[in-house]
Write a protein that holds these residues in place. Structure first.
Motif, PDB file in Angstrom:
ATOM      1  N   ASP A 116     -12.307  -3.978  -3.437  1.00 45.35           N
ATOM      2  CA  ASP A 116     -11.160  -3.151  -3.067  1.00 45.35           C
ATOM      3  C   ASP A 116     -10.159  -3.910  -2.187  1.00 45.35           C
ATOM      4  OD1 ASP A 116     -10.042  -0.872  -0.930  1.00 45.35           O
ATOM      5  OD2 ASP A 116     -10.115  -0.209  -3.015  1.00 45.35           O
ATOM      6  N   THR A 117     -10.626  -4.877  -1.420  1.00 47.24           N
ATOM      7  CA  THR A 117      -9.743  -5.606  -0.496  1.00 47.24           C
ATOM      8  C   THR A 117      -8.995  -6.754  -1.171  1.00 47.24           C
ATOM      9  OG1 THR A 117     -11.478  -7.132   0.214  1.00 47.24           O
ATOM     10  CG2 THR A 117     -11.219  -5.102   1.494  1.00 47.24           C
ATOM     11  N   LEU A 118      -9.427  -7.155  -2.359  1.00 50.71           N
ATOM     12  CA  LEU A 118      -8.867  -8.361  -2.977  1.00 50.71           C
ATOM     13  C   LEU A 118      -7.382  -8.268  -3.316  1.00 50.71           C
ATOM     14  CD1 LEU A 118     -11.800  -9.578  -5.235  1.00 50.71           C
ATOM     15  CD2 LEU A 118     -10.988 -10.535  -3.061  1.00 50.71           C
ATOM     16  N   SER A 119      -6.869  -7.082  -3.562  1.00 49.87           N
ATOM     17  CA  SER A 119      -5.442  -6.968  -3.857  1.00 49.87           C
ATOM     18  C   SER A 119      -4.599  -7.354  -2.640  1.00 49.87           C
ATOM     19  CB  SER A 119      -5.085  -5.564  -4.336  1.00 49.87           C
ATOM     20  OG  SER A 119      -5.380  -4.621  -3.332  1.00 49.87           O
ATOM     21  N   GLU A 120      -5.085  -7.041  -1.450  1.00 49.44           N
ATOM     22  CA  GLU A 120      -4.379  -7.407  -0.217  1.00 49.44           C
ATOM     23  C   GLU A 120      -4.814  -8.753   0.331  1.00 49.44           C
ATOM     24  OE1 GLU A 120      -3.318  -4.925   3.278  1.00 49.44           O
ATOM     25  OE2 GLU A 120      -4.103  -3.330   1.995  1.00 49.44           O
TER      26      GLU A 120
END
Length: 154
Positions: A39-43
């Motif tokens: 979930d954090t990879l986009s940011e």
């Protein structure tokens, strides 16, 4: 929720990694480290899974996240730390749901008299078949129910 103040309150620096992990855990209650990392990879495209584990463990240690250890499942994390609740897990699909404590204050269970320990938390885990799996006829009874007095020790 703005996580900057809670981080400062527990003596942690406000970093992008900590904020992203806390926000992911809040968006996805009961998520695994891998799910939170994804979930954090986009940011944070350069954020490694190992770094996610380090941040998660730090946030658990600081009291901002709760780690849920379910038998046969990877650890899961949640931001609901201020209340007294338990969990139910579907033995077919692994879905986890919160279960309010019947007593309302910690610990939910009363330890036996004579126990020379100050009990702070009593974890209760309910196991069953969720409504979705039951509707699909997935009544996987692979887990043998444990009854009082039963033991796997021989």
């Amino acid at each position: 929720m703005d996580w900057a103040q809670p981080l400062r309150h527990v003596g942690r620096r406000v970093t992008r990694q900590r904020l992203c992990v806390l926000e992911a855990a809040q968006r996805h209650p009961h998520a695994t480290a891998e799910e939170i990392h994804r979930d954090t990879l986009s940011e944070l495209p350069q954020f490694s899974l190992q770094s996610a584990y380090v941040v998660l463990n730090d946030l658990v240690e600081s009291g901002l996240l709760r780690r849920i250890d379910l038998p046969g499942h990877p650890a899961r994390f949640e931001t609901e730390i201020a209340d007294n609740h338990h969990h139910a897990v579907c033995i077919s699909c692994g879905r986890v749901e919160d279960v309010a404590c019947a007593v309302g204050h910690a610990p939910c269970l009363t330890p036996p008299d004579g126990l020379k320990m100050n009990i702070l938390v009593a974890d209760v885990l309910f196991r069953g078949i969720c409504a979705d799996c039951a509707a699909r006829g997935e009544n996987n009874h692979s887990e043998k129910p444990q009854h009082e007095g039963d033991s796997d020790d021989y």
